[in-house]
Design an enzyme around this catalytic site. Structure first.
Site, PDB file in Angstrom:
ATOM      1  N   ARG A  23       0.887  -1.175   0.000  1.00 13.41           N
ATOM      2  CA  ARG A  23       0.000   0.000   0.000  1.00 13.41           C
ATOM      3  C   ARG A  23       0.919   1.217   0.000  1.00 13.41           C
ATOM      4  NH1 ARG A  23      -3.024   4.065   0.086  1.00 13.41           N
ATOM      5  NH2 ARG A  23      -5.191   4.020   0.814  1.00 13.41           N
TER       6      ARG A  23
ATOM      7  N   GLU B 262     -11.549   4.130  -5.311  1.00 12.79           N
ATOM      8  CA  GLU B 262     -11.765   2.694  -5.392  1.00 12.79           C
ATOM      9  C   GLU B 262     -12.173   2.315  -6.819  1.00 12.79           C
ATOM     10  OE1 GLU B 262     -11.230   0.558  -2.652  1.00 12.79           O
ATOM     11  OE2 GLU B 262     -10.327   2.455  -2.035  1.00 12.79           O
TER      12      GLU B 262
ATOM     13  N   ARG C  98      -0.927  -5.491   4.629  1.00 11.53           N
ATOM     14  CA  ARG C  98      -0.104  -4.981   3.524  1.00 11.53           C
ATOM     15  C   ARG C  98       1.053  -4.148   4.062  1.00 11.53           C
ATOM     16  NH1 ARG C  98      -4.916  -2.092   0.246  1.00 11.53           N
ATOM     17  NH2 ARG C  98      -5.027  -1.117   2.313  1.00 11.53           N
TER      18      ARG C  98
END
Length: 222
Positions: free
Chosen positions: A45, A53, A97
């Site tokens: 990330r 999104e 992440r």
């Protein structure tokens, strides 16, 4: 094995800067979406930025809704897919992440994406790219040529426990000003949270910007 890596990473990130620097890793990029990539086998990330999104839409200057989330992913993929990135871990997010600052050919990917109008400075976590966003916004690059809901607000609206209107997707507030002007506010805009809908005045919720415009409401400027 993954949990061992995450525990080791967390321990080193809390240690000295020199120790954390040893965790730098490199690999071929595979793009997941506008702010998430795989670098080799690591899911990353990107630090300090937030992008729409994939299922998010924007409203263009002509009032047309368009799939800006999917567009951003396509643009990032066209630019970065298959290239080699070098990353410096900063943290681990709640999804496991690696949050990292990554470079391709010496260029900071976060700064590049924000300057190109493909992502925003994620000031909740970092102010590193605020200047890049201001420059991109002034130039009207990429996403700044359209209106869109703040990506974080968009994600919150989809979470369980969001307001009842979220279950139907009807999150746009149709407000009537003291002068009788019909204005709709989308989540993420400046006055959205303060706006209250009073059905007795003729105010209402809309399920899309297009629905609000068709009913005679105009978009709030901020």
């Amino acid at each position: 094995m993954r949990m061992v890596f995450i525990s080791l990473l967390a321990a080193l990130l809390s240690a000295t800067p020199a120790a954390a620097g040893k965790l730098e890793f490199s690999g071929e990029v595979r793009v997941i979406d506008g702010d998430t990539i795989d670098v080799g086998r690591a899911r990353v990330r990107l630090h300090g930025i937030d992008a729409p999104e994939q299922d998010q839409t924007c409203t263009a200057a002509d009032g047309r809704d368009w799939p800006c989330g999917r567009w951003v992913t396509q643009e990032v993929r066209a630019t970065l897919e298959g290239r080699n990135a070098t990353c410096q871990p900063r943290d681990i997010d709640r999804y496991g992440r690696t949050v990292a600052r990554c470079l391709v050919d010496g260029q900071d990917l976060g700064a590049y994406l924000v300057r190109s109008g493909l992502a925003f400075a994620y000031v909740k976590y970092s102010t590193d790219y605020v200047g890049d966003e201001k420059s991109s916004r002034r130039a009207g690059k990429g996403l700044h040529a359209s209106q869109l809901q703040d990506p974080a607000a968009f994600r919150r609206a989809k979470q369980p426990g969001a307001p009842a209107q979220a279950s139907t997707g009807c999150l746009i507030k149709g407000n009537i000003s003291s002068k009788g002007v019909r204005i709709y506010h989308s989540p993420g805009q400046r006055d959205y949270d303060q706006t209250r809908i009073q059905a007795s005045k003729g105010e209402r919720w809309f399920c899309s910007a297009a629905e609000a415009r068709d009913a005679g409401w105009r978009a709030a400027k901020r």
